[in-house]
Every structure is written in structure tokens, then in C-alpha cells.
Write an enzyme that holds these catalytic residues in place. Structure first.
Site, PDB file in Angstrom:
ATOM      1  N   ASP A  33      27.948  -7.663 -42.047  1.00 48.30           N
ATOM      2  CA  ASP A  33      28.784  -6.530 -42.448  1.00 48.30           C
ATOM      3  C   ASP A  33      28.667  -6.335 -43.962  1.00 48.30           C
ATOM      4  OD1 ASP A  33      31.461  -5.024 -41.002  1.00 48.30           O
ATOM      5  OD2 ASP A  33      31.353  -5.011 -43.195  1.00 48.30           O
ATOM      6  N   ILE A  34      28.582  -5.094 -44.376  1.00 44.16           N
ATOM      7  CA  ILE A  34      28.401  -4.774 -45.799  1.00 44.16           C
ATOM      8  C   ILE A  34      29.654  -5.098 -46.618  1.00 44.16           C
ATOM      9  CG2 ILE A  34      29.206  -2.352 -45.802  1.00 44.16           C
ATOM     10  CD1 ILE A  34      26.539  -1.693 -47.267  1.00 44.16           C
ATOM     11  N   ASN A  94      36.565  -2.716 -32.153  1.00 40.33           N
ATOM     12  CA  ASN A  94      37.521  -1.619 -32.317  1.00 40.33           C
ATOM     13  C   ASN A  94      37.040  -0.450 -31.465  1.00 40.33           C
ATOM     14  OD1 ASN A  94      39.139  -2.970 -34.248  1.00 40.33           O
ATOM     15  ND2 ASN A  94      37.623  -2.515 -35.832  1.00 40.33           N
ATOM     16  N   GLU A 102      35.588   2.966 -36.980  1.00 39.65           N
ATOM     17  CA  GLU A 102      35.080   3.894 -38.001  1.00 39.65           C
ATOM     18  C   GLU A 102      33.667   4.372 -37.695  1.00 39.65           C
ATOM     19  OE1 GLU A 102      35.554   1.832 -41.693  1.00 39.65           O
ATOM     20  OE2 GLU A 102      37.739   1.945 -41.572  1.00 39.65           O
ATOM     21  N   VAL A 103      32.827   3.459 -37.217  1.00 37.36           N
ATOM     22  CA  VAL A 103      31.429   3.827 -36.936  1.00 37.36           C
ATOM     23  C   VAL A 103      31.279   4.055 -35.426  1.00 37.36           C
ATOM     24  CG1 VAL A 103      29.023   3.095 -37.084  1.00 37.36           C
ATOM     25  CG2 VAL A 103      30.635   2.454 -38.906  1.00 37.36           C
ATOM     26  N   HIS A 107      30.046  -1.711 -31.618  1.00 41.70           N
ATOM     27  CA  HIS A 107      29.706  -2.929 -32.360  1.00 41.70           C
ATOM     28  C   HIS A 107      30.792  -3.968 -32.157  1.00 41.70           C
ATOM     29  CE1 HIS A 107      31.838  -0.099 -34.978  1.00 41.70           C
ATOM     30  NE2 HIS A 107      32.413  -1.143 -35.558  1.00 41.70           N
ATOM     31  N   HIS A 109      32.411  -7.211 -34.059  1.00 41.02           N
ATOM     32  CA  HIS A 109      32.508  -7.982 -35.293  1.00 41.02           C
ATOM     33  C   HIS A 109      32.577  -9.444 -34.886  1.00 41.02           C
ATOM     34  CE1 HIS A 109      33.934  -4.560 -37.913  1.00 41.02           C
ATOM     35  NE2 HIS A 109      34.302  -4.080 -36.732  1.00 41.02           N
TER      36      HIS A 109
HETATM   37  P1  AMP Z   1      34.795  -0.432 -37.415  1.00 42.78           P
HETATM   38  O1  AMP Z   1      36.023  -0.091 -38.211  1.00 42.78           O
HETATM   39  O2  AMP Z   1      35.062  -1.399 -36.313  1.00 42.78           O
HETATM   40  O3  AMP Z   1      34.072   0.824 -36.953  1.00 42.78           O
HETATM   41  O4  AMP Z   1      33.854  -1.221 -38.403  1.00 42.78           O
HETATM   42  C1  AMP Z   1      32.772  -0.668 -39.080  1.00 42.78           C
HETATM   43  C2  AMP Z   1      32.208  -1.761 -39.952  1.00 42.78           C
HETATM   44  O5  AMP Z   1      30.923  -1.370 -40.380  1.00 42.78           O
HETATM   45  C3  AMP Z   1      33.024  -2.055 -41.219  1.00 42.78           C
HETATM   46  O6  AMP Z   1      33.417  -3.427 -41.203  1.00 42.78           O
HETATM   47  C4  AMP Z   1      32.051  -1.736 -42.365  1.00 42.78           C
HETATM   48  O7  AMP Z   1      32.187  -2.610 -43.457  1.00 42.78           O
HETATM   49  C5  AMP Z   1      30.701  -1.890 -41.667  1.00 42.78           C
HETATM   50  N1  AMP Z   1      29.612  -1.132 -42.269  1.00 42.78           N
HETATM   51  C6  AMP Z   1      29.598   0.169 -42.630  1.00 42.78           C
HETATM   52  N2  AMP Z   1      28.392   0.515 -43.117  1.00 42.78           N
HETATM   53  C7  AMP Z   1      27.617  -0.591 -43.031  1.00 42.78           C
HETATM   54  C8  AMP Z   1      26.268  -0.883 -43.383  1.00 42.78           C
HETATM   55  N3  AMP Z   1      25.460   0.043 -43.909  1.00 42.78           N
HETATM   56  N4  AMP Z   1      25.791  -2.140 -43.160  1.00 42.78           N
HETATM   57  C9  AMP Z   1      26.602  -3.093 -42.642  1.00 42.78           C
HETATM   58  N5  AMP Z   1      27.890  -2.871 -42.290  1.00 42.78           N
HETATM   59  C10 AMP Z   1      28.391  -1.642 -42.490  1.00 42.78           C
END
Ligand code: AMP
Length: 121
Positions: A33-34, A94, A102-103, A107, A109
Site C-alpha cells: 500500500d502506498i 472495504n 475508495e478504489v 482488494h 488489505h
Molecule cells: P480502500 O479504502 O479499501 O479502497 O483502500 C484503497 C487503498 O489503496 C488505500 O489504502 C490507499 O493507500 C491505496 N492506494 C491508493 N493508490 C495506491 C497506489 N498507487 N499504490 C498502492 N496503494 C495505493
């Protein structure tokens, strides 16, 4: 809701933006994770275009489902946090708006390397 081909994880899968790769096979990609929330914070994503766990559960093939679940264990082992080689970890997905996703590409974690603490704050 339609899968958004321009989401950040879709771009990582297409190789359009870089990631710190941990593991990859036919079914999954795993990378750090970034913005790590714990000592170890990895992400595991299926290679297929699935928005969230509900979409995946309903539309992925049995092979993809097995591939993702087994892939989580493979990554945890590789990171030294699975219960057989380490001290355990938390796997969390999530889902949707109330889940805080968010994405919009499924995924998990993986949090580990230290005690993770309360399940929900
Ligand atoms: P979620 O809120 O479960 O959708 O988590 C999205 C996660 O993606 C967050 O923990 C971000 O820090 C992570 N994230 C967003 N962009 C990147 C990226 N380019 N590389 C790695 N992790 C990312």
C-alpha cells in the site's frame, strides 16, 4: 455500477503506473500500500475486473475465487505474517460506500508485523 477501467488498480494491472510488487500469479497481484497504516500493509487484488467482494462473489469463476483466497495465504507466507510462519495478520476488504471503499477494484488489505488492535474504531 459498471467497472471503471481507469481506476488506479486497473492502471497498475495494465502496467501504466508502477507498484512495489510482492507477488504475482495467474489470478492475483500483490503490492505494498502506498500509504501504509501498519508496519506491514500489503494489498492483494484479483487480475479480473471486479469492483468489490459482492461483484466478485457473484461473477468470478470458481478458479478465480480459489486463486484469490489461496493467493492471500501465499502472500502472507511470503511476508512472514501467516500463522504458520509468523504471528498472524488481519485481512480486510472495504465494500462500497458504507464500507469506506475508495478504489473500485476489489482488494484485500493485509495488515501485519505488529498487533493490529481494535477491529473497528
Ligand atoms: P480502500 O479504502 O479499501 O479502497 O483502500 C484503497 C487503498 O489503496 C488505500 O489504502 C490507499 O493507500 C491505496 N492506494 C491508493 N493508490 C495506491 C497506489 N498507487 N499504490 C498502492 N496503494 C495505493
Amino acid at each position: 455500477m459498471k467497472y471503471d477501467d481507469q481506476n488506479i488498480f486497473a492502471k497498475i494491472l495494465k502496467g501504466e503506473i508502477p507498484c512495489k510488487k510482492i507477488y504475482e500469479d495467474e489470478f492475483i497481484l500483490s503490492f505494498y500500500d502506498i500509504n501504509p497504516q501498519k508496519k506491514i500493509h500489503a494489498l492483494v487484488i484479483p487480475k479480473g475486473k471486479y469492483i468489490d467482494l459482492d461483484d466478485f462473489s457473484q461473477n468470478a469463476s470458481n478458479n478465480e475465487i480459489v486463486g484469490l483466497i489461496k493467493g492471500i495465504n501465499t502472500v502472507a507466507k511470503k511476508l512472514g505474517i501467516s500463522v504458520d510462519v509468523g504471528k498472524g495478520y488481519r485481512a480486510l476488504a472495504n465494500i462500497g460506500e458504507h464500507g469506506g471503499q475508495e478504489v473500485p477494484h476489489l482488494h484485500f488489505h493485509l495488515f501485519g508485523g505488529e498487533k493490529i488492535g481494535k477491529m473497528v474504531q
